[in-house]
Design a protein around this motif. Structure first.
Motif, PDB file in Angstrom:
ATOM      1  N   ASN A 110     -43.775 -89.417  -2.104  1.00 21.05           N
ATOM      2  CA  ASN A 110     -44.120 -89.814  -3.477  1.00 21.05           C
ATOM      3  C   ASN A 110     -44.322 -91.324  -3.602  1.00 21.05           C
ATOM      4  O   ASN A 110     -43.853 -91.945  -4.556  1.00 21.05           O
ATOM      5  CB  ASN A 110     -43.045 -89.350  -4.471  1.00 21.05           C
ATOM      6  N   TYR A 130     -43.699 -95.877  -8.583  1.00 22.79           N
ATOM      7  CA  TYR A 130     -43.408 -95.222  -9.851  1.00 22.79           C
ATOM      8  C   TYR A 130     -42.112 -94.417  -9.808  1.00 22.79           C
ATOM      9  O   TYR A 130     -41.551 -94.082 -10.853  1.00 22.79           O
ATOM     10  CB  TYR A 130     -44.564 -94.291 -10.231  1.00 22.79           C
ATOM     11  N   ASP A 131     -41.647 -94.100  -8.627  1.00 21.06           N
ATOM     12  CA  ASP A 131     -40.429 -93.310  -8.484  1.00 21.06           C
ATOM     13  C   ASP A 131     -39.167 -94.176  -8.506  1.00 21.06           C
ATOM     14  O   ASP A 131     -38.057 -93.662  -8.376  1.00 21.06           O
ATOM     15  CB  ASP A 131     -40.498 -92.512  -7.172  1.00 21.06           C
ATOM     16  N   LYS A 133     -38.578 -96.737  -6.322  1.00 20.71           N
ATOM     17  CA  LYS A 133     -38.202 -97.175  -4.973  1.00 20.71           C
ATOM     18  C   LYS A 133     -38.899 -98.489  -4.644  1.00 20.71           C
ATOM     19  O   LYS A 133     -40.006 -98.758  -5.096  1.00 20.71           O
ATOM     20  CB  LYS A 133     -38.605 -96.133  -3.918  1.00 20.71           C
ATOM     21  N   LYS A 149     -32.524 -96.856  -4.365  1.00 23.00           N
ATOM     22  CA  LYS A 149     -32.986 -96.705  -5.733  1.00 23.00           C
ATOM     23  C   LYS A 149     -31.875 -97.095  -6.709  1.00 23.00           C
ATOM     24  O   LYS A 149     -30.757 -96.604  -6.615  1.00 23.00           O
ATOM     25  CB  LYS A 149     -33.416 -95.265  -5.975  1.00 23.00           C
ATOM     26  N   THR A 153     -36.290 -95.634 -13.580  1.00 17.01           N
ATOM     27  CA  THR A 153     -37.237 -94.555 -13.299  1.00 17.01           C
ATOM     28  C   THR A 153     -38.422 -95.055 -12.485  1.00 17.01           C
ATOM     29  O   THR A 153     -39.007 -94.320 -11.704  1.00 17.01           O
ATOM     30  CB  THR A 153     -37.747 -93.930 -14.607  1.00 17.01           C
ATOM     31  N   SER A 154     -38.790 -96.315 -12.674  1.00 21.02           N
ATOM     32  CA  SER A 154     -39.926 -96.859 -11.924  1.00 21.02           C
ATOM     33  C   SER A 154     -39.866 -98.379 -11.912  1.00 21.02           C
ATOM     34  O   SER A 154     -39.161 -98.993 -12.710  1.00 21.02           O
ATOM     35  CB  SER A 154     -41.248 -96.399 -12.541  1.00 21.02           C
TER      36      SER A 154
END
Length: 318
Positions: A110, A130-131, A133, A149, A153-154
């Motif tokens: 992702n 966007y994930d 990370k 992370k 969220t992003s």
């Protein structure tokens, strides 16, 4: 043809036409426009999933690279004509313009790249996705480090410190990491929770600048902020009537250009030097290496070349 079938046909034609118009409007935004370090090329990318390459001297169109994903951020290598691309899906990649070679980033699920940046010597690349990370890669596209992370969220923007191998990323907070992924500090940039959109370190490494979205439903204006490395706010500027999408220093670090409702040029101290009016919102922005011109891209597919007085000298829109 009976009446019901005729009405159904009309509806299907209208629906298809509406979808096509919506896609055409949606695909107009050009998120990023960037000048190569030697001034030879200008690269522009956006929602139409294509990178367009222009001659950096004559401004003539040269070629396209089809990405197959929306292009969110481009960054040229600090010395070579190698382009780092942040794109949605699995579209993030490295393009060597001279060798006509493309290397995809692989090894992270992702990896929808929202922002990308080279470190000061061009040996490392940071990708914010966007994930939520952060990942560090070498210039051959090999994954070196996946940073844990955080509670976000992003990420929306990333930049390397201009003198150290430290990464600053924007989400709900400003977060700073070392190259091993250790969180150095976390900064809340204003009392209200407002989305930040862009960051750039000054060439000296003495401070960095961020631009945010604002929140006009709550009467929070978009801000341009100057920060010391350790979290001290130097200056906060209310000027734009729209979000700050991108910012760029000239090579000497004496002038900062910002893209929002206008193209604005600021001094190192944050004083307004020039302002160029725009008919639409500007998204991408970058200085030419010689500091004579600025390229911008917009939400309606306009690509403009400006001088230091805030005047448009060339329209290279397609």
């Amino acid at each position: 043809m009976n009446k019901n079938r005729f009405l159904l046909l009309i509806f299907l034609i209208f629906f298809a036409s509406s979808n096509l118009q919506a896609q055409q409007v949606e695909n107009k935004t050009l998120w990023t426009a960037n000048w190569s370090a030697d001034g030879q090329y200008i690269a522009v990318g956006g929602d139409d999933q294509v990178i367009r390459l222009f001659d950096g001297q004559t401004f003539e169109f040269l070629k396209t690279f089809s990405i197959g994903e929306q292009v969110k951020r481009l960054r040229w290598h600090p010395r070579k004509n190698i382009l780092a691309v942040a794109a949605t899906g699995q579209g993030s990649r490295i393009i060597d313009i001279e060798k006509n070679k493309t290397t995809l980033f692989s090894g992270v699920d992702n990896l929808g790249g929202r922002s990308i940046a080279w470190n000061r010597n061009g040996r490392l690349i940071a990708i914010a996705d966007y994930d939520g990370k952060l990942s560090i890669w070498n210039k051959k596209g090999k994954l070196l480090k996946l940073i844990k992370k955080e509670s976000t969220t992003s990420y929306v923007a990333v930049d390397w410190h201009s003198q150290k191998d430290e990464i600053t990323a924007l989400s709900k907070y400003i977060r700073q990491y070392d190259r091993k992924g250790k969180l150095i500090r976390k900064i809340q940039h204003r009392e209200q929770e407002v989305l930040m959109l862009c960051i750039i370190w000054h060439p000296s490494g003495d401070f960095f600048v961020i631009g945010d979205y604002g929140d006009y439903d709550h009467d929070y204006p978009a801000l341009l902020q100057f920060w010391q490395p350790y979290g001290h706010l130097l200056k906060s500027i209310e000027r734009s009537r729209a979000e700050y999408r991108n910012i760029s220093w000239n090579r000497e670090g004496t002038l900062l250009a910002s893209a929002s409702d206008a193209m604005r040029i600021w001094s190192k101290e944050g004083e307004l030097i020039a302002e160029g009016k725009s008919e639409d919102l500007l998204w991408g922005i970058d200085w030419s290496p010689d500091g004579e011109f600025i390229v911008t891209s917009s939400e309606t597919r306009k690509i403009l070349i400006w001088n230091k007085k805030g005047e448009v000298v060339r329209d290279i829109s397609f």
